[in-house]
Each structure stands twice: as structure tokens, then as C-alpha cells.
Write an enzyme that holds these catalytic residues in place. Structure first.
Site, PDB file in Angstrom:
ATOM      1  N   GLY A  12      16.060  27.092  56.844  1.00  0.00           N
ATOM      2  CA  GLY A  12      16.961  26.821  55.732  1.00  0.00           C
ATOM      3  C   GLY A  12      17.738  28.049  55.291  1.00  0.00           C
ATOM      4  O   GLY A  12      17.647  29.118  55.912  1.00  0.00           O
ATOM      5  N   ASP A  35       9.213  24.996  60.738  1.00  0.00           N
ATOM      6  CA  ASP A  35      10.189  24.068  60.147  1.00  0.00           C
ATOM      7  C   ASP A  35      10.060  22.733  60.847  1.00  0.00           C
ATOM      8  O   ASP A  35       9.534  22.676  61.963  1.00  0.00           O
ATOM      9  CB  ASP A  35      11.626  24.616  60.290  1.00  0.00           C
ATOM     10  N   ARG A  37      12.591  21.213  61.954  1.00  0.00           N
ATOM     11  CA  ARG A  37      13.659  21.200  62.977  1.00  0.00           C
ATOM     12  C   ARG A  37      13.864  22.620  63.472  1.00  0.00           C
ATOM     13  O   ARG A  37      13.460  23.578  62.802  1.00  0.00           O
ATOM     14  CB  ARG A  37      14.959  20.664  62.374  1.00  0.00           C
ATOM     15  N   TYR A 143      14.837  17.224  40.849  1.00  0.00           N
ATOM     16  CA  TYR A 143      14.503  18.533  41.412  1.00  0.00           C
ATOM     17  C   TYR A 143      13.910  19.449  40.330  1.00  0.00           C
ATOM     18  O   TYR A 143      12.879  20.098  40.543  1.00  0.00           O
ATOM     19  CB  TYR A 143      15.787  19.128  41.985  1.00  0.00           C
ATOM     20  N   LYS A 147      10.239  21.183  40.143  1.00  0.00           N
ATOM     21  CA  LYS A 147      10.059  22.639  40.067  1.00  0.00           C
ATOM     22  C   LYS A 147       9.264  23.033  38.816  1.00  0.00           C
ATOM     23  O   LYS A 147       8.417  23.920  38.856  1.00  0.00           O
ATOM     24  CB  LYS A 147      11.416  23.361  40.090  1.00  0.00           C
TER      25      LYS A 147
END
Ligand code: AKB
Length: 316
Positions: A12, A35, A37, A143, A147
Site C-alpha cells: 500500500g 500483502d 496482492r 473508518y 480507528k
């Protein structure tokens, strides 16, 4: 003790630069990129890489055991804009990965954890300018809720089980090596790419939306400084406020115009405006400065020079 580090979410925006910096510091073989990917060539070729779904505790435990990992950076998360579209997936990813890593630390399978929080923990009732370390939070985004909950759990695991977990509330991060994905502050990266390719940019936030921002080099340095700080100086085990600069889309456009006079910006605020409107415009990071000596190096003008120079030269 020899460090053996695992970065989850290594491909990322933050993970890529963090992995490369940690590899320089601690040796390529001692920093494992994980990861779901594959990432860019520089990352894949410079050291060990594992395809890893960190919501799967057994898979994570296996990688930790195999490489005898003692430090984990959990950088995988769904960011603010995407999380509004997929609330349950965001909650599942953001919380499950955190519990998996905290439980490994509680069970002494790893020693130290870094987990990123965000300015998204704050909400519309938070003091908007120079937001203090401890204040009203009440986030209103998926989000932000994940968090803020994560911060409370980090604090709990530290108090209850002695877990050495450290965290920063990142502002919007500006980088040229890897694009961000799914955030509300992403415009501050896209604008530089579009300025160079098209000489114009349509911003999804309004001209005067002021948000806290930071150049990636500062963010990576802050992360390493916090992780290398003496544990007795770490007084915050939820997450540290961190600040470098604040600007509006109009201000970043003016800074770009100083280098590309024909650059034009227009504004078409979308659903991300409502998210940005609940976040602070500037952050008080006195505690981070006091506890572990934080000091930013990049202001808006320096950031603009770095972004335009590096994107133009096509550096990987
Ligand atoms: C986002 O915009 O969602 C992130 C953040 C501020 O945490 N960049």
C-alpha cells in the site's frame, strides 16, 4: 536482539515506503513484506514477500513462526471513502487484523506492534483547530469509528497484558512512489499527477477545505522514530497526534501554479466533502514532540518541489 520484521499491507501507500526504508535499516532478509496482492518490482525484488490475508489468524501465525518475527507493522486497512461504501467489510478488515496482531503480542509470539490510526478518529464535535491529543472524539465515519475503537483496544492490551503497541494518528499522506487508495485526502496526491499530465484537475473537495497533511518522508521517519523510542518515554498507548502542515485545495493549487503557471483547478465536491467536513483543520502534536522528539521537515512548498520533481522524472 536481531529484529525480524513483518509488514502487513506492504504494497500500500505507506507500506511500500516503510518496507523499503526498514530494509535499508535492518537488512533486506530481516524485513518480510506481506500483502494479499503483489506489489511493485522494487518491493518484490528487494526481499522476502508473502501473500498473506491477515484476517486469517492461522495464516498470520504461520508466517510469524516461520520467519521468527518479533515486530509487526499492521498497515492493511480500508480507508475513509471506501469504508463508507462497504461498512461491514471495513469493520471486519480493520478490526480483525488488529485483534489478530494484538493477540499474537499478548501471547508473546511477537514483541512489538505498530498500528496506524488517523485524524479520522475526530468528529464534528472535536475542536477543529489545533486539535488536542486528548479531547472529544465522536467520529461519524465507518473508518473513524474503527480507528477510534482500535485505539481503545491498543490502550487496553497495553494496560492489561503489557503489549508494546505504538501508534500515530496520520494526517493525509502525500507520496510519489505509490498512489493512495480510497481515502478522503487522496486529492492531495492526484492533483500533482494531473498537474503534470493534463495541466488541470477537478477536485472532489471544495477550495477552502483545510486538512492536516504530511509528506511521506516525514511520516516514515516519524514511524521509525516512535518505534525506536525508549519505551519509558512513550506515554500514549492509544495513538499520538502528529502534525506537519495544513492546507486547502486552493493553497496546494497555488503552490503548483508557482511551478506550472498554466495549471487550472476546478471544484466538484462529492460525498467525500461530508467526511472532510467532520475532520480537524490542524493538529496539536505537543505530546509527540515532548515524548520522542518529533519535528517535521517538509512544508507545502518543499512537498510540491519533491512531488513534481519525482513524478516528472518518472522515478519508480
Ligand atoms: C483517508 O483519507 O482516509 C486517510 C486518512 C486521513 O486516514 N488518508
Amino acid at each position: 536482539m536481531q529484529k525480524s520484521i513483518l509488514i502487513i499491507g506492504a504494497c500500500g501507500q505507506i507500506g511500500t515506503e516503510l518496507t523499503l526504508t526498514l530494509r535499508n535499516r535492518y537488512g533486506n532478509e530481516n524485513v518480510i513484506a506481506g500483502d494479499i496482492r503483489e506489489g511493485n518490482e522494487t518491493l518484490m525484488d528487494s526481499g522476502p514477500f508473502e501473500i498473506l490475508d491477515a484476517t486469517d489468524y492461522d495464516a498470520l501465525e504461520e508466517v510469524v513462526a516461520y520467519y521468527e518475527i518479533n515486530e509487526v507493522y499492521l498497515m492493511a486497512a480500508m480507508l475513509s471513502a471506501t469504508a463508507e461504501k462497504f461498512p461491514m467489510r471495513a469493520w471486519n478488515l480493520n478490526m480483525k487484523t488488529l485483534f489478530n496482531v494484538l493477540n499474537l503480542a499478548r501471547d508473546k509470539k511477537i514483541d512489538t506492534v505498530f498500528w496506524p490510526s488517523s485524524i479520522a478518529v475526530f468528529g464534528p464535535n472535536t475542536p477543529e483547530t489545533l486539535t488536542p491529543q486528548s479531547t472529544v472524539m465522536e467520529p461519524t465515519t465507518v473508518y473513524g469509528i474503527s480507528k477510534q475503537s482500535g485505539e481503545r483496544w491498543c490502550n487496553y492490551y497495553h494496560n492489561k497484558f503489557g503489549v508494546d503497541v505504538r501508534s500515530i494518528r496520520y494526517p493525509g499522506l502525500i507520496s510519489w512512489k505509490t498512489m493512495p487508495g480510497g481515502g478522503t485526502t487522496d486529492y492531495a496526491v492526484e492533483i500533482y499527477h494531473k498537474a503534470l499530465s493534463d495541466k488541470k484537475y477537478t477536485c472532489f473537495l471544495s477550495a477552502d477545505t483545510e486538512l492536516p497533511m504530511m509528506f511521506m518522508d516525514d511520516a516514515i521517519r516519524a514511524t521509525l522514530e516512535l518505534m525506536e523510542a525508549d519505551p519509558k518515554n512513550i506515554t500514549v498507548r492509544s495513538s499520538y497526534n502528529l502534525s506537519a502542515m495544513s492546507f486547502t485545495p486552493a493553497q496546494v493549487a497555488a503552490s503548483i501554479k508557482g511551478h506550472i503557471p498554466e495549471f487550472e483547478i476546478s471544484y466538484q465536491p462529492d460525498f467525500r466533502q461530508a467526511i472532510a467536513d467532520t475532520w480537524p483543520s490542524s493538529i496539536d502534536d505537543t505530546q509527540a514532540r515532548r515524548d520522542w522528539g518529533w519535528k517535521p521537515r517538509f512544508d507545502l512548498e518543499e512537498t510540491t518541489k519533491e512531488m513534481l520533481g519525482n513524478i516528472k522524472s518518472g522515478r519508480p
